[in-house]
Design a protein around this motif. Structure first.
Motif, PDB file in Angstrom:
ATOM      1  N   VAL A 163     -43.630 -23.039 -52.729  1.00 30.19           N
ATOM      2  CA  VAL A 163     -43.207 -21.632 -52.659  1.00 30.19           C
ATOM      3  C   VAL A 163     -41.674 -21.573 -52.557  1.00 30.19           C
ATOM      4  CG1 VAL A 163     -45.345 -20.580 -51.844  1.00 30.19           C
ATOM      5  CG2 VAL A 163     -43.825 -21.602 -50.178  1.00 30.19           C
ATOM      6  N   TYR A 164     -41.050 -21.550 -53.709  1.00 31.06           N
ATOM      7  CA  TYR A 164     -39.588 -21.671 -53.728  1.00 31.06           C
ATOM      8  C   TYR A 164     -38.871 -20.323 -53.562  1.00 31.06           C
ATOM      9  CZ  TYR A 164     -40.256 -20.294 -58.626  1.00 31.06           C
ATOM     10  OH  TYR A 164     -40.624 -19.641 -59.768  1.00 31.06           O
ATOM     11  N   ALA A 165     -39.611 -19.225 -53.668  1.00 30.38           N
ATOM     12  CA  ALA A 165     -38.945 -17.912 -53.581  1.00 30.38           C
ATOM     13  C   ALA A 165     -39.499 -17.115 -52.412  1.00 30.38           C
ATOM     14  CB  ALA A 165     -39.174 -17.126 -54.867  1.00 30.38           C
ATOM     15  N   ASN A 166     -38.625 -16.744 -51.510  1.00 32.85           N
ATOM     16  CA  ASN A 166     -39.033 -15.928 -50.379  1.00 32.85           C
ATOM     17  C   ASN A 166     -38.487 -14.514 -50.586  1.00 32.85           C
ATOM     18  OD1 ASN A 166     -38.126 -15.554 -46.960  1.00 32.85           O
ATOM     19  ND2 ASN A 166     -40.214 -15.596 -47.715  1.00 32.85           N
TER      20      ASN A 166
ATOM     21  N   GLU B 280     -33.941 -18.585 -51.612  1.00 33.38           N
ATOM     22  CA  GLU B 280     -34.493 -19.869 -52.053  1.00 33.38           C
ATOM     23  C   GLU B 280     -35.091 -20.538 -50.820  1.00 33.38           C
ATOM     24  OE1 GLU B 280     -35.532 -23.521 -53.504  1.00 33.38           O
ATOM     25  OE2 GLU B 280     -34.264 -23.269 -51.736  1.00 33.38           O
ATOM     26  N   LEU B 281     -36.301 -21.111 -50.946  1.00 32.11           N
ATOM     27  CA  LEU B 281     -37.001 -21.494 -49.725  1.00 32.11           C
ATOM     28  C   LEU B 281     -37.288 -22.987 -49.561  1.00 32.11           C
ATOM     29  CD1 LEU B 281     -38.153 -19.947 -47.288  1.00 32.11           C
ATOM     30  CD2 LEU B 281     -40.352 -19.883 -48.431  1.00 32.11           C
ATOM     31  N   ILE B 282     -37.216 -23.755 -50.629  1.00 36.11           N
ATOM     32  CA  ILE B 282     -37.615 -25.161 -50.426  1.00 36.11           C
ATOM     33  C   ILE B 282     -36.517 -26.137 -50.859  1.00 36.11           C
ATOM     34  CG2 ILE B 282     -40.110 -24.759 -50.428  1.00 36.11           C
ATOM     35  CD1 ILE B 282     -40.213 -25.582 -53.352  1.00 36.11           C
ATOM     36  N   GLY B 283     -35.278 -25.643 -50.829  1.00 30.81           N
ATOM     37  CA  GLY B 283     -34.144 -26.514 -51.144  1.00 30.81           C
ATOM     38  C   GLY B 283     -33.038 -26.269 -50.146  1.00 30.81           C
ATOM     39  N   GLY B 284     -31.833 -26.668 -50.516  1.00 32.07           N
ATOM     40  CA  GLY B 284     -30.685 -26.400 -49.651  1.00 32.07           C
ATOM     41  C   GLY B 284     -30.644 -27.282 -48.414  1.00 32.07           C
ATOM     42  N   ILE B 285     -29.899 -26.820 -47.433  1.00 31.20           N
ATOM     43  CA  ILE B 285     -29.572 -27.679 -46.288  1.00 31.20           C
ATOM     44  C   ILE B 285     -30.773 -28.000 -45.393  1.00 31.20           C
ATOM     45  CG2 ILE B 285     -28.891 -25.811 -44.709  1.00 31.20           C
ATOM     46  CD1 ILE B 285     -26.428 -27.652 -44.000  1.00 31.20           C
ATOM     47  N   TYR B 286     -31.839 -27.200 -45.453  1.00 36.84           N
ATOM     48  CA  TYR B 286     -32.997 -27.506 -44.612  1.00 36.84           C
ATOM     49  C   TYR B 286     -33.775 -28.718 -45.148  1.00 36.84           C
ATOM     50  CZ  TYR B 286     -32.295 -22.901 -42.422  1.00 36.84           C
ATOM     51  OH  TYR B 286     -31.775 -21.811 -41.754  1.00 36.84           O
TER      52      TYR B 286
ATOM     53  N   THR C  37     -30.090 -28.445 -57.032  1.00 39.22           N
ATOM     54  CA  THR C  37     -30.013 -28.875 -58.422  1.00 39.22           C
ATOM     55  C   THR C  37     -29.946 -27.617 -59.287  1.00 39.22           C
ATOM     56  OG1 THR C  37     -32.402 -28.795 -58.750  1.00 39.22           O
ATOM     57  CG2 THR C  37     -31.476 -30.877 -57.930  1.00 39.22           C
ATOM     58  N   LYS C  38     -29.497 -27.832 -60.504  1.00 36.22           N
ATOM     59  CA  LYS C  38     -29.389 -26.698 -61.424  1.00 36.22           C
ATOM     60  C   LYS C  38     -30.762 -26.032 -61.647  1.00 36.22           C
ATOM     61  CE  LYS C  38     -26.941 -25.390 -65.450  1.00 36.22           C
ATOM     62  NZ  LYS C  38     -25.779 -25.553 -66.232  1.00 36.22           N
ATOM     63  N   ASP C  39     -31.789 -26.883 -61.792  1.00 40.97           N
ATOM     64  CA  ASP C  39     -33.135 -26.337 -62.037  1.00 40.97           C
ATOM     65  C   ASP C  39     -33.594 -25.438 -60.891  1.00 40.97           C
ATOM     66  OD1 ASP C  39     -33.243 -27.637 -64.381  1.00 40.97           O
ATOM     67  OD2 ASP C  39     -34.604 -29.233 -63.724  1.00 40.97           O
ATOM     68  N   GLU C  40     -33.291 -25.858 -59.666  1.00 37.33           N
ATOM     69  CA  GLU C  40     -33.706 -25.053 -58.509  1.00 37.33           C
ATOM     70  C   GLU C  40     -33.001 -23.693 -58.522  1.00 37.33           C
ATOM     71  OE1 GLU C  40     -34.632 -28.318 -54.986  1.00 37.33           O
ATOM     72  OE2 GLU C  40     -32.541 -27.872 -55.474  1.00 37.33           O
ATOM     73  N   ILE C  41     -31.741 -23.707 -58.933  1.00 37.12           N
ATOM     74  CA  ILE C  41     -30.992 -22.434 -58.952  1.00 37.12           C
ATOM     75  C   ILE C  41     -31.503 -21.542 -60.090  1.00 37.12           C
ATOM     76  CG2 ILE C  41     -28.690 -21.383 -59.076  1.00 37.12           C
ATOM     77  CD1 ILE C  41     -27.585 -24.191 -58.194  1.00 37.12           C
TER      78      ILE C  41
ATOM     79  N   VAL D 211     -15.550 -22.477 -50.829  1.00 33.75           N
ATOM     80  CA  VAL D 211     -15.443 -23.675 -49.985  1.00 33.75           C
ATOM     81  C   VAL D 211     -16.404 -24.788 -50.430  1.00 33.75           C
ATOM     82  CG1 VAL D 211     -15.726 -24.563 -47.629  1.00 33.75           C
ATOM     83  CG2 VAL D 211     -14.765 -22.291 -47.972  1.00 33.75           C
ATOM     84  N   LEU D 212     -17.607 -24.414 -50.851  1.00 34.23           N
ATOM     85  CA  LEU D 212     -18.655 -25.412 -51.077  1.00 34.23           C
ATOM     86  C   LEU D 212     -18.866 -25.711 -52.562  1.00 34.23           C
ATOM     87  CD1 LEU D 212     -21.395 -24.040 -48.602  1.00 34.23           C
ATOM     88  CD2 LEU D 212     -19.746 -25.881 -48.183  1.00 34.23           C
ATOM     89  N   ASP D 213     -18.904 -27.006 -52.908  1.00 35.39           N
ATOM     90  CA  ASP D 213     -19.183 -27.402 -54.295  1.00 35.39           C
ATOM     91  C   ASP D 213     -20.563 -26.921 -54.727  1.00 35.39           C
ATOM     92  OD1 ASP D 213     -16.775 -28.870 -54.711  1.00 35.39           O
ATOM     93  OD2 ASP D 213     -17.568 -30.399 -53.368  1.00 35.39           O
ATOM     94  N   VAL D 214     -21.520 -27.035 -53.802  1.00 32.44           N
ATOM     95  CA  VAL D 214     -22.887 -26.632 -54.147  1.00 32.44           C
ATOM     96  C   VAL D 214     -22.917 -25.146 -54.506  1.00 32.44           C
ATOM     97  CG1 VAL D 214     -23.481 -26.332 -51.686  1.00 32.44           C
ATOM     98  CG2 VAL D 214     -25.297 -26.628 -53.319  1.00 32.44           C
ATOM     99  N   SER D 215     -22.079 -24.363 -53.858  1.00 31.44           N
ATOM    100  CA  SER D 215     -22.026 -22.926 -54.147  1.00 31.44           C
ATOM    101  C   SER D 215     -21.336 -22.653 -55.487  1.00 31.44           C
ATOM    102  CB  SER D 215     -21.272 -22.188 -53.044  1.00 31.44           C
ATOM    103  OG  SER D 215     -22.095 -21.989 -51.929  1.00 31.44           O
ATOM    104  N   GLN D 216     -20.398 -23.532 -55.878  1.00 34.72           N
ATOM    105  CA  GLN D 216     -19.769 -23.338 -57.195  1.00 34.72           C
ATOM    106  C   GLN D 216     -20.817 -23.510 -58.295  1.00 34.72           C
ATOM    107  OE1 GLN D 216     -16.478 -26.083 -57.106  1.00 34.72           O
ATOM    108  NE2 GLN D 216     -15.330 -24.789 -55.688  1.00 34.72           N
ATOM    109  N   LEU D 217     -21.656 -24.558 -58.147  1.00 31.06           N
ATOM    110  CA  LEU D 217     -22.732 -24.760 -59.128  1.00 31.06           C
ATOM    111  C   LEU D 217     -23.686 -23.563 -59.099  1.00 31.06           C
ATOM    112  CD1 LEU D 217     -24.188 -26.710 -61.156  1.00 31.06           C
ATOM    113  CD2 LEU D 217     -25.587 -27.410 -59.205  1.00 31.06           C
ATOM    114  N   TRP D 218     -23.980 -23.089 -57.895  1.00 30.20           N
ATOM    115  CA  TRP D 218     -24.875 -21.923 -57.723  1.00 30.20           C
ATOM    116  C   TRP D 218     -24.331 -20.746 -58.526  1.00 30.20           C
ATOM    117  CZ3 TRP D 218     -29.336 -21.031 -54.667  1.00 30.20           C
ATOM    118  CH2 TRP D 218     -29.700 -19.697 -54.533  1.00 30.20           C
ATOM    119  N   ARG D 219     -23.039 -20.466 -58.344  1.00 30.55           N
ATOM    120  CA  ARG D 219     -22.435 -19.290 -58.978  1.00 30.55           C
ATOM    121  C   ARG D 219     -22.429 -19.422 -60.508  1.00 30.55           C
ATOM    122  NH1 ARG D 219     -17.460 -15.561 -56.930  1.00 30.55           N
ATOM    123  NH2 ARG D 219     -18.552 -15.739 -54.966  1.00 30.55           N
ATOM    124  N   GLU D 220     -21.997 -20.614 -61.001  1.00 34.31           N
ATOM    125  CA  GLU D 220     -21.956 -20.815 -62.466  1.00 34.31           C
ATOM    126  C   GLU D 220     -23.353 -20.669 -63.072  1.00 34.31           C
ATOM    127  OE1 GLU D 220     -18.550 -24.185 -61.920  1.00 34.31           O
ATOM    128  OE2 GLU D 220     -20.367 -24.754 -63.030  1.00 34.31           O
ATOM    129  N   THR D 221     -24.355 -21.232 -62.377  1.00 32.74           N
ATOM    130  CA  THR D 221     -25.718 -21.213 -62.911  1.00 32.74           C
ATOM    131  C   THR D 221     -26.281 -19.789 -62.920  1.00 32.74           C
ATOM    132  OG1 THR D 221     -25.987 -23.427 -62.003  1.00 32.74           O
ATOM    133  CG2 THR D 221     -27.996 -22.299 -62.685  1.00 32.74           C
TER     134      THR D 221
END
Ligand code: NAD
Length: 355
Positions: free
Chosen positions: A102-105, A136-142, A161-165, A191-201
């Motif tokens: 369940v990746y979407a909350n 997003e519910l099953i990725g990220g820092i948790y 990952t790009k697919d998760e975004i 600040v965060l590289d992971v957020s840069q990928l998030w935004r571009e995607t």
């Protein structure tokens, strides 16, 4: 007559009290339509650990995967806080979400007109708020690796990952298409590289939805804007930890965390649960607000079972109960006609649902 199979996970703390009210309302609404429910009660959380030594027994995953939907209360409590991390109730919940994919909350935050004075914010700021946090519910820092701790250091890793975004972005845009066609993606791309990928995607996915207006906001600003002018938001798309925090914040727009439902959906079975936790401070007192869970049951009817009319009926019954002045203690103010217990509130809504 259609029979829906529902896996019931009551959990810990107020979990059993609020789930009992949700099933009361579900049975009541079913009596007006041509379907009924077969509930299979299974264990998760602290109660599962006490009984089996595992906060997420395999039987629970099997029951969930063979059901039409999962209705979930809440887990956790101080009693289990000192257990090793993998034995803690919260680890069971994270593993459960991962197992079910369940990746979407989806966390709607709506301000009921009847409760306009229950919020700590001014009525003109919150009147008409109707937003949806897509977390997003099953990725990220948790979930990210590496993670760990020693005596002097603790560490977690925020990974997407790009697919998760891409998949969560599609969820948000599709929901926006059914609403006011606005998505605000919340990140920390400064600040965060992971957020840069998030935004571009998210920008790339947005090209497939030319009718939806996309904006971006840093999470610190979003936290502030949610309080300053919540009506500016339609769909807020965000990652796991930011969404966790922002949706709790959004709950206070409506007046109580005990009002907000959620749906966790993905490629398999959906999980429908209130956004709050097990509230150990009020467990067993019969004062918990069951509306978040009853409303989650309504989302289950709408999204998992396609019983839209029945879901509308429950939503209308909740509104009617509030309009008539019935309040649980968390919402009780001078305008309450009657302060109800958890079970009285459930019965009132169930009665209105059947009428
Ligand atoms: P919480 O959401 O349980 O409680 C926060 C506050 O809100 C408490 O004062 C509580 O009394 C109140 N509250 C919550 N739900 C309410 C309701 N329905 N009606 C009236 N008041 C309500 O958060 P917490 O205290 O930080 O956590 C308690 C436990 O719940 C912890 O063990 C935590 O890990 C767990 N938790 C579980 C989930 C879940 O099962 N999905 C989510 C969050 C926290």
């Amino acid at each position: 007559m259609k029979t829906y199979k529902i896996a019931l996970i009551k959990g810990d703390g107020i979990g059993p009290e609020i789930i009992d009210e949700a099933t009361k309302v579900l049975d009541s609404v079913a009596s007006c339509f041509d379907f009924d429910f077969k509930y299979e009660e299974v264990l998760m959380g602290g109660c599962a650990y006490d009984e089996t030594g595992d906060p997420l027994p395999q039987e629970t995953i099997t029951a969930a995967l063979s059901s039409d939907a999962v209705l979930f209360g809440a887990i956790g409590g101080e009693k289990w806080d000192s257990l090793p991390r993998e034995k803690r109730p919260e680890s069971g919940l994270l593993r459960f979400r991962k197992e079910l994919g369940v990746y979407a909350n989806l966390r709607p935050a709506v301000v009921y007109d009847e409760l306009i004075n229950a919020s700590s914010l001014k009525p003109d700021v919150i009147a008409g708020v109707d937003l949806m946090v897509v977390r997003e519910l099953i990725g990220g820092i948790y979930f990210g690796e590496p993670k760990g701790r020693d005596e002097n250091k603790g560490w977690n890793t925020m990974v997407y990952t790009k697919d998760e975004i891409v998949r969560i972005a599609h969820t948000a845009f599709n929901i926006a298409m059914e609403r006011s066609k606005r998505v605000c993606s919340v990140d920390k791309a400064n600040v965060l590289d992971v957020s840069q990928l998030w935004r571009e995607t998210v920008e790339e996915v947005a090209k497939e939805y030319p009718d939806v207006e996309l904006s971006h906001m840093y999470v610190d600003n979003a936290a502030m804007q949610l309080i300053r002018d919540p009506k500016q938001f339609d769909v807020m798309l965000t990652g796991n930890i930011f969404g966790d925090i922002l949706s709790d914040e959004a709950s206070m727009l409506s007046g109580s965390i005990g009002l907000l439902p959620s749906a966790s959906v993905g490629s398999k079975i959906g999980v429908y649960e209130p956004i709050h936790g097990s509230a150990p401070d009020i467990a067993g007192q019969g004062i918990a607000n069951p509306i978040a869970t009853i409303s989650s049951a309504s989302m289950m009817l709408r999204y998992a079972l396609g019983e839209v009319e029945a879901a509308n009926r429950i939503d209308a019954a909740i509104k009617k109960a509030l309009k008539e002045g019935y309040r649980t203690q968390d919402l009780a103010q001078h305008d309450a006609k009657e302060v109800c217990s958890t079970s009285e509130m459930g019965s009132i809504i169930a009665n209105y649902t059947a009428k």
